[in-house]
Design a protein around this motif. Sequence first.
Motif, PDB file in Angstrom:
ATOM      1  N   VAL A 154       0.855  -1.191   0.000  1.00  0.00           N
ATOM      2  CA  VAL A 154       0.000   0.000   0.000  1.00  0.00           C
ATOM      3  C   VAL A 154       0.885   1.232   0.000  1.00  0.00           C
ATOM      4  N   PHE A 155       0.469   2.213  -0.796  1.00  0.00           N
ATOM      5  CA  PHE A 155       1.131   3.511  -0.765  1.00  0.00           C
ATOM      6  C   PHE A 155       0.076   4.561  -0.472  1.00  0.00           C
ATOM      7  N   CYS A 156       0.348   5.452   0.454  1.00  0.00           N
ATOM      8  CA  CYS A 156      -0.603   6.532   0.731  1.00  0.00           C
ATOM      9  C   CYS A 156       0.148   7.850   0.863  1.00  0.00           C
ATOM     10  N   ASP A 157      -0.286   8.816   0.077  1.00  0.00           N
ATOM     11  CA  ASP A 157       0.279  10.172   0.096  1.00  0.00           C
ATOM     12  C   ASP A 157      -0.884  11.093   0.430  1.00  0.00           C
ATOM     13  N   PRO A 158      -1.182  11.257   1.726  1.00  0.00           N
ATOM     14  CA  PRO A 158      -2.391  12.011   2.082  1.00  0.00           C
ATOM     15  C   PRO A 158      -2.310  13.478   1.676  1.00  0.00           C
ATOM     16  N   ALA A 159      -3.476  14.083   1.424  1.00  0.00           N
ATOM     17  CA  ALA A 159      -3.532  15.511   1.101  1.00  0.00           C
ATOM     18  C   ALA A 159      -3.153  16.290   2.353  1.00  0.00           C
ATOM     19  N   ARG A 160      -2.262  17.261   2.144  1.00  0.00           N
ATOM     20  CA  ARG A 160      -1.788  18.034   3.286  1.00  0.00           C
ATOM     21  C   ARG A 160      -2.123  19.503   3.087  1.00  0.00           C
ATOM     22  N   ARG A 161      -3.293  19.733   2.479  1.00  0.00           N
ATOM     23  CA  ARG A 161      -3.761  21.101   2.230  1.00  0.00           C
ATOM     24  C   ARG A 161      -5.228  21.203   2.574  1.00  0.00           C
ATOM     25  N   THR A 162      -5.653  22.404   2.948  1.00  0.00           N
ATOM     26  CA  THR A 162      -7.082  22.631   3.151  1.00  0.00           C
ATOM     27  C   THR A 162      -7.744  22.750   1.783  1.00  0.00           C
ATOM     28  N   SER A 163      -9.075  22.767   1.752  1.00  0.00           N
ATOM     29  CA  SER A 163      -9.750  22.928   0.461  1.00  0.00           C
ATOM     30  C   SER A 163      -9.397  24.280  -0.153  1.00  0.00           C
ATOM     31  N   VAL A 181      -4.388   6.487   7.950  1.00  0.00           N
ATOM     32  CA  VAL A 181      -3.095   6.417   7.251  1.00  0.00           C
ATOM     33  C   VAL A 181      -2.103   5.592   8.065  1.00  0.00           C
ATOM     34  N   VAL A 182      -1.985   5.913   9.341  1.00  0.00           N
ATOM     35  CA  VAL A 182      -0.961   5.271  10.167  1.00  0.00           C
ATOM     36  C   VAL A 182      -1.357   3.824  10.493  1.00  0.00           C
ATOM     37  N   GLY A 183      -2.651   3.536  10.388  1.00  0.00           N
ATOM     38  CA  GLY A 183      -3.125   2.173  10.655  1.00  0.00           C
ATOM     39  C   GLY A 183      -2.942   1.225   9.468  1.00  0.00           C
ATOM     40  N   LEU A 184      -2.546   1.772   8.302  1.00  0.00           N
ATOM     41  CA  LEU A 184      -2.425   0.918   7.108  1.00  0.00           C
ATOM     42  C   LEU A 184      -1.370  -0.173   7.293  1.00  0.00           C
ATOM     43  N   ALA A 185      -0.297   0.173   8.016  1.00  0.00           N
ATOM     44  CA  ALA A 185       0.802  -0.786   8.172  1.00  0.00           C
ATOM     45  C   ALA A 185       0.356  -2.035   8.930  1.00  0.00           C
ATOM     46  N   ALA A 186      -0.653  -1.888   9.781  1.00  0.00           N
ATOM     47  CA  ALA A 186      -1.137  -3.055  10.523  1.00  0.00           C
ATOM     48  C   ALA A 186      -1.975  -3.957   9.609  1.00  0.00           C
ATOM     49  N   VAL A 188      -1.529  -4.021   5.940  1.00  0.00           N
ATOM     50  CA  VAL A 188      -0.662  -4.518   4.860  1.00  0.00           C
ATOM     51  C   VAL A 188       0.786  -4.200   5.273  1.00  0.00           C
ATOM     52  N   PRO A 189       1.553  -5.224   5.632  1.00  0.00           N
ATOM     53  CA  PRO A 189       2.901  -4.928   6.161  1.00  0.00           C
ATOM     54  C   PRO A 189       3.753  -4.074   5.234  1.00  0.00           C
ATOM     55  N   MET A 190       3.695  -4.327   3.912  1.00  0.00           N
ATOM     56  CA  MET A 190       4.508  -3.499   3.001  1.00  0.00           C
ATOM     57  C   MET A 190       3.754  -2.195   2.723  1.00  0.00           C
ATOM     58  N   THR A 191       3.832  -1.274   3.654  1.00  0.00           N
ATOM     59  CA  THR A 191       3.163   0.020   3.495  1.00  0.00           C
ATOM     60  C   THR A 191       4.216   1.122   3.404  1.00  0.00           C
ATOM     61  N   VAL A 192       3.999   2.030   2.474  1.00  0.00           N
ATOM     62  CA  VAL A 192       4.857   3.227   2.374  1.00  0.00           C
ATOM     63  C   VAL A 192       3.960   4.451   2.474  1.00  0.00           C
ATOM     64  N   PRO A 197       7.865  17.019   5.041  1.00  0.00           N
ATOM     65  CA  PRO A 197       9.222  16.983   5.611  1.00  0.00           C
ATOM     66  C   PRO A 197       9.264  17.386   7.087  1.00  0.00           C
ATOM     67  N   GLY A 198       8.286  18.180   7.510  1.00  0.00           N
ATOM     68  CA  GLY A 198       8.303  18.650   8.893  1.00  0.00           C
ATOM     69  C   GLY A 198       7.715  17.655   9.892  1.00  0.00           C
ATOM     70  N   ILE A 199       7.386  16.456   9.443  1.00  0.00           N
ATOM     71  CA  ILE A 199       6.746  15.484  10.338  1.00  0.00           C
ATOM     72  C   ILE A 199       7.630  15.232  11.573  1.00  0.00           C
ATOM     73  N   ASP A 200       7.002  15.176  12.725  1.00  0.00           N
ATOM     74  CA  ASP A 200       7.691  14.877  13.969  1.00  0.00           C
ATOM     75  C   ASP A 200       8.077  13.389  13.953  1.00  0.00           C
ATOM     76  N   HIS A 201       9.329  13.080  14.279  1.00  0.00           N
ATOM     77  CA  HIS A 201       9.771  11.672  14.259  1.00  0.00           C
ATOM     78  C   HIS A 201       8.874  10.797  15.137  1.00  0.00           C
ATOM     79  N   ALA A 202       8.356  11.378  16.193  1.00  0.00           N
ATOM     80  CA  ALA A 202       7.540  10.596  17.134  1.00  0.00           C
ATOM     81  C   ALA A 202       6.224  10.151  16.502  1.00  0.00           C
ATOM     82  N   MET A 203       5.843  10.804  15.392  1.00  0.00           N
ATOM     83  CA  MET A 203       4.573  10.440  14.736  1.00  0.00           C
ATOM     84  C   MET A 203       4.749   9.248  13.784  1.00  0.00           C
ATOM     85  N   LEU A 204       5.978   8.887  13.446  1.00  0.00           N
ATOM     86  CA  LEU A 204       6.184   7.788  12.493  1.00  0.00           C
ATOM     87  C   LEU A 204       5.653   6.483  13.090  1.00  0.00           C
ATOM     88  N   PRO A 205       5.089   5.593  12.263  1.00  0.00           N
ATOM     89  CA  PRO A 205       4.628   4.313  12.799  1.00  0.00           C
ATOM     90  C   PRO A 205       5.790   3.576  13.465  1.00  0.00           C
TER      91      PRO A 205
END
Length: 389
Positions: A154-163, A181-186, A188-192, A197-205
């Motif tokens: 699974v690949f997910c590139d969520p929208a990061r903009r308001t309407s 989005v973050v639940g996808l890895a549970a 389908v193990p092969m999830t990207v 770029p500003g994502i907090d490391h603590a938010m990574l699955p």
Amino acid sequence: MLEQALKAAAALPDGDPLAAASALRAAGFPPDLAATALTQVALRRKAVAKFGADASVMHFTRAGLEQATRGPVAARRAARLAAAGATSVADLGCGIGADTIAFARAGLRVHAVDASEETAATAAANVLALGLSQLVRVEPRDAASVPLDGVDAVFCDPARRTSGGRRVFDPRAYSPPWDFVVGLAARVPMTVLKLAPGIDHAMLPPGAEGEWVSVDGDVVEAAAWCGPLAAAPRRATLFQGPDVVSLTGSGVLAAPVGPVGNFVYDPDGAVIRSHLVAEFAATVDGTLADPTIAYVYTSTPAPTPFGRCYEVLDQLPVALKRLRTALRSLDVGALTILKRGSALDVEELRRALRLSGSRSAVIALTRVAGAPAVLLLSRVADPGGAAGR
Ligand SMILES: C[S@@+](CC[C@H](N)C(=O)[O-])C[C@H]1O[C@@H](n2cnc3c(N)ncnc32)[C@H](O)[C@@H]1O
């Protein structure tokens, strides 16, 4: 008729839009069609930076182009997924299809969906235009409704903009929603996941590899490689012209601290964002002059793709008047100001310095052992050559 209008619009010079619209109308195209064709051709011209020659046959929406992954970045991700053994992938929120196209070109079967009908139709048109229809199914559909049992990855590139088009910085405001989005890895193990770029490391699955990607020095995205795809805790991937280089590491090491050296490296943004400054410092046998500031000092220059090298010519006074006197005595006019670890406003400082000399110079506003410092620098474009001087 649209294809003819597009051809006619593409043949017009890239200049005055009113003249272009009149020319198309004079050639017999109705005003609406002329406007659509001109918009599309303008977007195609802009898209060359991301997609190269493909742009001339692709279709774009303005928002879709802005959010689309650059062709080479998408191609590299797709190749990595294919090399990991994936043969099929669901692209959840495919946009205009940049990643979908790259997956198909890497030989994967793709189920691509987008909640926006117009965007999904644009992705489908691109798949068709690039001859990839046999490998790709595009549907206008909400990502949450897609069954994932039939795909390897699974690949997910969520929208990061308001309407309204404004950027969203908090992942909890992503669409599809972050929990999904973050639940996808549970599921389908092969999830990207492609993330800001500003994502907090603590938010990574948990357990995911966090990758930060820069293109010619600009950090363009982060990605989380989940499950069996995680090859290292952290990775910095730098696209530099035709070359791609990667640095990996734990992302938790602290670089050693030492004095200001004869040379200083300003690490690439991907190295800094991925928390790999210590790993980078080890590659050049460097140290920090302050444990919190990512400038890496060395006694000799060494070639590296991971940072820009400068020779440290002097330490200048921090106080404005004395700094002005020092720079004027060097006859400085054009001043490049680097900044890391300083609260000073660069443009305000430039105005306050009122320099009008005939030479150019580079200074860095930074901290050394906890105290503010100003360093006078000179760019070393070829640290390998400088080492042999
Ligand atoms: C950042 S863009 C994807 C860009 C794409 N990876 C590319 O490179 O062209 C995100 C897309 O997700 C879509 N989207 C947002 N929420 C969605 C949802 N719940 N289900 C499906 N698609 C969604 C948006 O319409 C948008 O086109």
